[in-house]
Design an enzyme around this catalytic site. Structure first.
Site, PDB file in Angstrom:
ATOM      1  NE  ARG A  62      -2.571  -1.393   3.331  1.00  0.00           N
ATOM      2  CZ  ARG A  62      -2.424  -2.621   3.823  1.00  0.00           C
ATOM      3  NH1 ARG A  62      -2.807  -3.661   3.137  1.00  0.00           N
ATOM      4  NH2 ARG A  62      -1.900  -2.805   5.008  1.00  0.00           N
ATOM      5  CD  GLU A  99       4.342  -9.782  19.152  1.00  0.00           C
ATOM      6  OE1 GLU A  99       3.771 -10.254  20.150  1.00  0.00           O
ATOM      7  OE2 GLU A  99       3.819  -8.945  18.389  1.00  0.00           O
TER       8      GLU A  99
END
Length: 175
Positions: A62, A99
């Protein structure tokens, strides 16, 4: 004269996407509304133009939609930073920690010259991990990263504080 279009009114919020507990901020409704999309591009171009960039860098995917029209409006170049294996030719990779694991972004070897002034764009700033990786990659190739810019900033996730460049965002959410 101020622009009466409220960009936030054209961003759809979708709960539990892509997984339960996530509120997704969808710019497809913004892209589909011509006057609101034009106002978004204009506001980003006004803010970024003051930084005199040589090139705008869009982060997959995007970020391409955001950076390309702003680069066109400013008359500067547009460059893509993509995930591993998506760019043809010779590339320079940069791996970074997530993460749960690692990811890699790449740029074509000849896309940015040393000392070129660049601004990196994406649609949304959350935790800042991908933007930070893109900035590190650009510095690896010798770019002068002067700022990062976004359509949306999620203030409550603190991504701005993880970046060491000035940050511009058009709309922000506090929760």
């Amino acid at each position: 004269m101020t622009d009466p279009i409220l960009i936030k009114d054209h961003i759809r919020q979708i709960p539990d996407f892509p997984k339960p507990g996530i509120l997704f901020y969808d710019i497809s409704t913004l892209l589909a509304h011509g006057p609101a999309w034009r106002a978004t591009v204009d506001r980003l171009a006004d803010a970024i133009g003051k930084m005199r960039p040589d090139k705008l860098i869009g982060i997959e995917s995007r970020g391409f939609l955001v950076a390309a029209p702003v680069a066109y409006r400013l008359g500067c170049g547009f460059v893509m930073v993509r995930k591993r294996g998506k760019l043809p030719g010779s590339v320079i990779p940069h791996s970074y920690e997530l993460e749960y694991g690692t990811d890699t972004v790449e740029i074509q070897t000849d896309a940015v010259k040393p000392h070129e002034r660049v601004v990196v764009l994406d649609d949304l700033l959350a935790t800042g991990g991908t933007m930070r990786a893109a900035i590190e990659l650009l510095r690896k190739v010798g770019a002068d990263v002067v700022a990062a810019a976004f359509v949306i900033e999620l203030n409550f996730l603190g991504g701005r504080h993880r970046l060491d460049v000035p940050v511009t965002s058009i709309v922000s959410y506090d929760h």
